[in-house]
Design an enzyme around this catalytic site. Structure first.
Site, PDB file in Angstrom:
ATOM      1  N   THR A  96      -6.347   4.418  -1.026  1.00  0.00           N
ATOM      2  CA  THR A  96      -5.374   3.562  -1.702  1.00  0.00           C
ATOM      3  C   THR A  96      -6.176   2.436  -2.357  1.00  0.00           C
ATOM      4  O   THR A  96      -6.705   1.562  -1.675  1.00  0.00           O
ATOM      5  CB  THR A  96      -4.349   2.982  -0.709  1.00  0.00           C
ATOM      6  OG1 THR A  96      -3.712   4.062  -0.029  1.00  0.00           O
ATOM      7  CG2 THR A  96      -3.300   2.161  -1.431  1.00  0.00           C
ATOM      8  N   LYS A 171       1.886   4.780  -5.575  1.00  0.00           N
ATOM      9  CA  LYS A 171       1.656   4.353  -4.185  1.00  0.00           C
ATOM     10  C   LYS A 171       2.079   2.888  -4.006  1.00  0.00           C
ATOM     11  O   LYS A 171       2.613   2.500  -2.962  1.00  0.00           O
ATOM     12  CB  LYS A 171       0.175   4.553  -3.836  1.00  0.00           C
ATOM     13  CG  LYS A 171      -0.253   4.025  -2.482  1.00  0.00           C
ATOM     14  CD  LYS A 171       0.171   4.900  -1.319  1.00  0.00           C
ATOM     15  CE  LYS A 171      -0.175   4.247   0.013  1.00  0.00           C
ATOM     16  NZ  LYS A 171       0.050   5.081   1.161  1.00  0.00           N
ATOM     17  N   LYS A 239      -3.602  -5.483   1.986  1.00  0.00           N
ATOM     18  CA  LYS A 239      -4.538  -5.044   0.927  1.00  0.00           C
ATOM     19  C   LYS A 239      -3.745  -4.336  -0.189  1.00  0.00           C
ATOM     20  O   LYS A 239      -3.926  -4.609  -1.369  1.00  0.00           O
ATOM     21  CB  LYS A 239      -5.575  -4.084   1.527  1.00  0.00           C
ATOM     22  CG  LYS A 239      -6.332  -3.250   0.492  1.00  0.00           C
ATOM     23  CD  LYS A 239      -7.073  -2.043   1.086  1.00  0.00           C
ATOM     24  CE  LYS A 239      -6.202  -0.904   1.498  1.00  0.00           C
ATOM     25  NZ  LYS A 239      -6.400   0.395   0.904  1.00  0.00           N
TER      26      LYS A 239
END
Ligand SMILES: NC(=O)c1ccc[n+]([C@@H]2O[C@H](COP(=O)([O-])OP(=O)(O)OC[C@H]3O[C@@H](n4cnc5c(N)ncnc54)[C@H](OP(=O)(O)O)[C@@H]3O)[C@@H](O)[C@H]2O)c1
Length: 287
Positions: A96, A171, A239
């Site tokens: 990711t 995502k 994050k």
């Protein structure tokens, strides 16, 4: 077909295992070599001392490391994936990471006559171990068509979302939606506990109606028990949200409530919950 897998963490270790079990010849690289040796003793395959050597002779190289900087370290430089990856081969990045990095790596691949797909996953540790991940992919259709049947070794569903970077953008949407669902559940369950309701009965009942969700089915009961040891960590979600906020600024997209939830996760980090899973939003309420 010869493939390589770079990064044998919580996610990569079982993903690479599924590839080997599906009949591909898998060469793995992990920074901490002991983990690669453990993987080999469990699944077979081979080990390389650098990402470049793992990638040499491969049709597809998969990578699943931590963040943008980690991907740069394993992909670029003398020992990096690109210096070993043959022409016409594909790098599939399951980390990711940012959409910006995806575009940068795709441009490098293109200059070298190689291909790149950004392909972050959803489904967590259990999804990786059971080979039922969902993969959101950015890149060219013909490249996706080559990689998709191979990814099926560890994925239940892969979708090409659009040009390179689109997998990472998808995502980000996934992360925005799921943290908002978790907060709704945290508020509802804390209300239920204060009202003295039987939360097992409650979850079994409202989970069948319009309020039902994956989070309710899989995390509802553990949230009521204030147990936060179920995978995706608070550090990781912050994050991911930071990347979504950066992208939202460019797009002019309003993430007001998600920013508030990021602040709640920061509070959880400040009280030492960095490795708690993301359902720990309920820890901000008294039981
Ligand atoms: N865990 C989840 O539930 C989940 C779900 C969906 C997506 N993701 C995403 O998937 C990615 C991996 O997550 P994870 O949970 O598998 O992480 P993890 O358990 O911390 O594993 C990270 C892996 O990357 C390697 N690595 C990290 N930095 C590196 C560097 N600079 N150079 C070389 N290798 C490096 C680590 O090697 P060492 O063993 O040597 O440290 C390890 O193999 C992340 O981007 C995460 O956001 C995770």
């Amino acid at each position: 077909m010869k493939v390589a897998f770079i990064g044998l963490g919580v996610m990569g270790y079982p993903m690479a295992g599924h590839l080997q079990k599906s009949g591909y010849q898998v060469c793995v690289y992990n920074r901490n070599q002991a983990k690669a040796e453990q993987w080999q003793s469990e699944f077979g395959g081979s080990i390389a001392p650098t990402p470049a050597l793992a990638a040499s002779d491969c049709d597809i190289v998969f990578c699943c490391v931590g963040n943008d900087e980690d991907v740069r370290q394993v992909a670029l430089g003398d020992d990096g994936i690109f210096s070993g990856l043959p022409t016409n081969s594909i790098l599939v990045d399951h980390t990711t990471a940012s959409a910006e990095l995806a575009r940068e790596l795709a441009a490098i691949a293109n200059e070298q006559g190689k291909f790149f797909l950004d392909a972050p996953v959803s489904g967590g540790q259990a999804g990786a171990e059971n080979g039922v991940l969902t993969v959101m992919v950015g890149g060219d259709e013909t490249v996706f068509a080559k990689a998709e049947p191979v990814m099926a070794a560890f994925a239940r569903f892969s979708q090409l979302m659009g040009p390179v970077g689109s997998g990472q953008l998808a995502k980000m949407v996934n992360q925005i939606c799921f943290v908002n669902t978790v907060q709704g559940l945290a508020e509802g369950l804390s209300f239920a506990q204060k009202a003295g309701l039987d939360t097992d009965k409650l979850l079994d009942t409202i989970g069948k109606g319009a309020a039902g969700s994956w989070q309710m089915d899989n995390r509802g009961k553990t949230m009521c028990a204030r147990e936060f040891d179920f995978g995706f960590a608070v550090d990781w979600v912050r994050k991911d949200l930071a990347m979504a906020f950066k992208e939202a600024e460019k797009l002019g997209a309003d993430l007001t409530v998600t920013k508030q939830l990021d602040g709640y996760y920061q509070e959880i980090q400040e009280k030492g919950g960095n490795r708690w899973d993301t359902s720990s939003l309920i820890s901000r309420f008294e039981k």
